[in-house]
Each structure stands twice: as structure tokens, then as C-alpha cells.
Design an enzyme around this catalytic site. Structure first.
Site, mmCIF file in Angstrom:
data_model
loop_
_atom_site.group_PDB
_atom_site.id
_atom_site.type_symbol
_atom_site.label_atom_id
_atom_site.label_comp_id
_atom_site.label_asym_id
_atom_site.label_seq_id
_atom_site.Cartn_x
_atom_site.Cartn_y
_atom_site.Cartn_z
ATOM 1 N N ASP A 82 0.846 -1.195 0.000
ATOM 2 C CA ASP A 82 0.000 0.000 0.000
ATOM 3 C C ASP A 82 0.889 1.256 0.000
ATOM 4 O OD1 ASP A 82 -2.408 1.429 0.236
ATOM 5 O OD2 ASP A 82 -2.330 1.419 2.432
ATOM 6 N N SER A 214 -12.714 4.229 4.632
ATOM 7 C CA SER A 214 -13.328 3.718 5.861
ATOM 8 C C SER A 214 -14.638 4.442 6.143
ATOM 9 C CB SER A 214 -12.382 3.894 7.059
ATOM 10 O OG SER A 214 -11.464 2.833 7.145
ATOM 11 N N ARG A 260 -8.365 -0.018 12.768
ATOM 12 C CA ARG A 260 -7.696 0.610 13.914
ATOM 13 C C ARG A 260 -8.705 0.936 15.018
ATOM 14 N NH1 ARG A 260 -3.170 4.698 11.309
ATOM 15 N NH2 ARG A 260 -2.394 3.233 9.787
HETATM 16 O O1 G3H Z 1 -3.141 4.991 3.551
HETATM 17 C C1 G3H Z 1 -2.474 4.829 4.561
HETATM 18 C C2 G3H Z 1 -2.706 3.638 5.393
HETATM 19 O O2 G3H Z 1 -3.750 3.864 6.296
HETATM 20 C C3 G3H Z 1 -1.443 3.194 6.053
HETATM 21 O O3 G3H Z 1 -1.081 4.026 7.098
HETATM 22 O O4 G3H Z 1 1.406 4.338 6.943
HETATM 23 O O5 G3H Z 1 0.204 4.614 9.102
HETATM 24 O O6 G3H Z 1 0.496 2.348 8.084
HETATM 25 P P1 G3H Z 1 0.345 3.838 7.848
HETATM 26 P P1 13P Z 2 -8.824 4.822 5.612
HETATM 27 O O1 13P Z 2 -7.962 5.718 6.439
HETATM 28 O O2 13P Z 2 -10.097 5.498 5.220
HETATM 29 O O3 13P Z 2 -9.084 3.504 6.252
HETATM 30 O O4 13P Z 2 -8.044 4.533 4.233
HETATM 31 C C1 13P Z 2 -7.068 3.540 4.176
HETATM 32 C C2 13P Z 2 -6.292 3.585 2.899
HETATM 33 O O5 13P Z 2 -6.614 4.253 1.944
HETATM 34 C C3 13P Z 2 -5.089 2.747 2.837
HETATM 35 O O6 13P Z 2 -4.386 2.948 1.665
HETATM 36 ZN ZN ZN Z 3 -4.472 4.940 0.925
#
Ligand code: G3H
Ligand code: 13P
Ligand code: ZN
Length: 309
Positions: A82, A214, A260
Site C-alpha cells: 500500500d 473507511s 484501527r
Molecule cells: O493509507 C495509509 C494507510 O492507512 C497506512 O497508514 O502508513 O500509518 O500504516 P500507515
Molecule cells: P482509511 O484511512 O479510510 O481507512 O483509508 C485507508 C487507505 O486508503 C489505505 O491505503
Molecule cells: Zn491509501
């Protein structure tokens, strides 16, 4: 069944008008909650990991846990990077056995984004791995990149066509008004479905990805706040809008914040109600159960039951 790419999932999704859920993972309980839910619903699922989640959980542990999920279930599971920040991270994930990577060049100029994405596509495709790219900027926080809400830049449908043709990416994340995190809208939730429709007209065969999707489940926000949390005014994308997005051609819907919230609300509850408890299993079990419950609900009610293989 071994890890799969998102190819078949997306083909089915585009044919039938529903999205596949892509859930962020970073520990064992979250992986088990998601995979148990998808398995119970007999649904394909995308497990996705950000670069900061890889740093946290460490690649060998992540790979072994996902391997365990694959070995103990019969559903198609894709493992996806991601928001890959650069070529090196994408390469590391391809080499480690991911079946899909995202290169997020949205912070760069159009030309730089094209060049970077092309480079990742070339490498990933040579190893049978598919690539998600991003065009347009989401409001809010993406990893360590902070995009001010008023700088949010919707995806230009014409540019989307040129971008996909020039890069050869397999799917495209677009900006239509969603944002990462728990504070997506100040007033009414509003998404630019008109832009989504125009993008789909220009690139009808490219699966579209919705980040920041989300729901920010109100019951979980309430539960967090009731047991000592402080997340007032959190607001997400209503389920009805997500279903509509699926019908209009979104193939992948990203969910991290709801997971989360599910984990944190349930841990807070145990801490508040049983201050003498200090066995981690006693608060991580309800957290895992809650992840399973919300993912199961989403698969059944939001990502549509025709999701099933
Ligand atoms: O789009 C971002 C995701 O929610 C991942 O977040 O870099 O804090 O794991 P993170
Ligand atoms: P949310 O913060 O809405 O859960 O989005 C997650 C996301 O886009 C991860 O790439
Ligand atoms: Zn994202």
C-alpha cells in the site's frame, strides 16, 4: 491455494459491479480477524501493507503470517504493498513474494509520476506482479505526506487515460473526495461520483481504486470516546456511498481506519472495565473478534454478496 494477484478479482468485480475489500495489516490479530471473516464469507480478500507497517512488523514476520493465512484457508488472497513510496520499496516487496504493489507517485508532477510508475510496472510485470498507481491527490494524511485539505486535487479523467496508456499500470487509484484517517468530512459526506463516471468512460477496462474509504464506524468512535479516547467529530464514507462506488466501477476499496478503531475501542473497553487485567490475550482476543466482525459485515453488506467466488 497460493497467493493470487488481483487480476481475476478485478475482472469479476468490473463485470458484476462490486468492489473487493482491501484491508491494511500490521500484526497477527488483525491478519487473523480479516482472514477469518473472509474465509467465513467465502470471499476473496486483499491484504495490504504500508511501508511503515513493514517497518513495524518486519518483512519476514509479515510474510510468514500471510503464508500461514494462505495455508489455513481456501479463499483467494492477494498480498499488496500500500502506498509504495519509491521503486526500491516496490522491488523489495516484489522480491519478497507480494502479488501486487502500489507505486504512489501522486506527490510528484504528472511526468515524474509517469516515469516512476513505468519503471515499477516494468520490473513488477517481469515477475508476474500487478501494479496499482495513483493520480490526483487525496485530502488528509498519506503515510508521512501531509496534503492540506484545500490542496486536494481531484483526478483529471483525460489525464487518467494518458497515464494508464503511458505507464501500463494494472489499476488506478483516483481522488474523488475521500481522505485518509478518521476525519474525512466536516459537514455532509460528499464524493465526486461525476468524476468517477468520467474516468470510467475514459478507461473502462482499468480497475479503479478508492483510498480513504473507511466508514469511520460511529459505534466504534463512540466506544473509543466512552472508554477514555478522544476522537471527537470523526466522520467517514457512509456504506451507501461505498456501494454506489462499487456499482459505478470502483473495484478496490481500502480500509485501515475502521480496523484501527475496532482494535482500539475493544482494548480500551477491557482496560476501562478491568483495570486489574494484564494478560495481553485478554484484550487482544476481543480486538481480533471485533476486526472479524467489522470485516465480515463489510464483505456481506457493503462489498456485496456476489463477491463470493
Ligand atoms: O493509507 C495509509 C494507510 O492507512 C497506512 O497508514 O502508513 O500509518 O500504516 P500507515
Ligand atoms: P482509511 O484511512 O479510510 O481507512 O483509508 C485507508 C487507505 O486508503 C489505505 O491505503
Ligand atoms: Zn491509501
Amino acid at each position: 491455494m497460493p497467493l493470487v494477484t488481483t487480476k481475476n478479482m478485478f475482472e469479476k468485480s468490473m463485470k458484476e459491479g462490486f468492489a473487493i475489500g482491501a484491508f491494511n495489516i500490521n500484526n497477527m490479530e488483525i491478519i487473523q480477524g480479516i482472514v477469518d471473516a473472509a474465509s467465513e464469507k467465502n470471499s476473496p480478500v486483499i491484504l495490504q501493507v504500508s511501508s511503515s507497517a513493514i517497518k513495524y512488523a518486519r518483512m519476514p514476520y509479515l510474510m510468514k503470517m500471510v503464508e500461514a493465512a494462505v495455508e489455513t484457508t481456501n479463499i483467494p488472497i492477494a498480498l499488496h504493498l500500500d502506498h509504495g513510496p519509491d521503486f526500491e520499496t516496490c522491488k523489495e516487496c516484489v522480491d519478497a513474494g507480494f502479488t501486487s504493489v502500489m507505486i504512489d507517485g501522486s506527490k510528484y508532477s504528472f511526468e515524474e509520476n509517469v516515469e516512476l510508475t513505468k519503471k515499477v510496472v516494468e520490473y513488477a510485470h517481469s515477475k508476474g506482479v500487478v501494479v496499482e498507481a495513483e493520480l490526483g491527490k487525496l485530502a488528509g494524511i498519506e503515510d508521512d505526506v501531509n496534503v492540506a485539505a484545500n490542496d486536494a486535487m481531484y483526478t483529471d479523467p483525460e489525464q487518467a487515460k494518458e497515464f494508464v496508456e503511458r505507464t501500463g499500470c494494472d489499476s488506478l487509484a483516483i481522488a474523488i473526495g475521500t481522505s485518509h484517517g478518521a476525519y474525512k468530512f466536516k459537514g455532509e459526506a460528499k464524493l465526486r461520483f461525476d468524476i468517477l463516471q468520467k474516468v470510467k468512460e475514459k478507461i473502462p477496462n482499468t480497475p479503479i481504486v478508492l483510498h480513504g474509504a473507511s466508514t469511520v464506524i460511529p459505534e466504534l468512535v463512540e466506544m473509543c470516546n466512552k472508554f477514555g479516547g478522544e476522537i471527537p467529530g470523526a466522520k467517514g464514507v457512509p456504506n451507501e456511498m461505498l456501494k454506489e462506488a462499487g456499482k459505478l466501477g470502483v473495484s478496490k476499496i481500502n480500509v485501515d481506519t475502521d480496523i484501527r478503531l475496532a482494535v482500539t475501542a475493544n482494548i480500551r473497553k477491557v482496560f476501562a472495565e478491568k483495570p486489574s487485567e494484564f494478560d495481553p490475550r485478554k484484550y487482544l482476543s476481543p480486538a481480533r473478534d471485533a476486526v472479524k466482525e467489522i470485516v465480515g459485515f463489510k464483505i456481506e453488506n457493503v462489498f456485496c454478496s456476489s463477491n463470493k467466488e
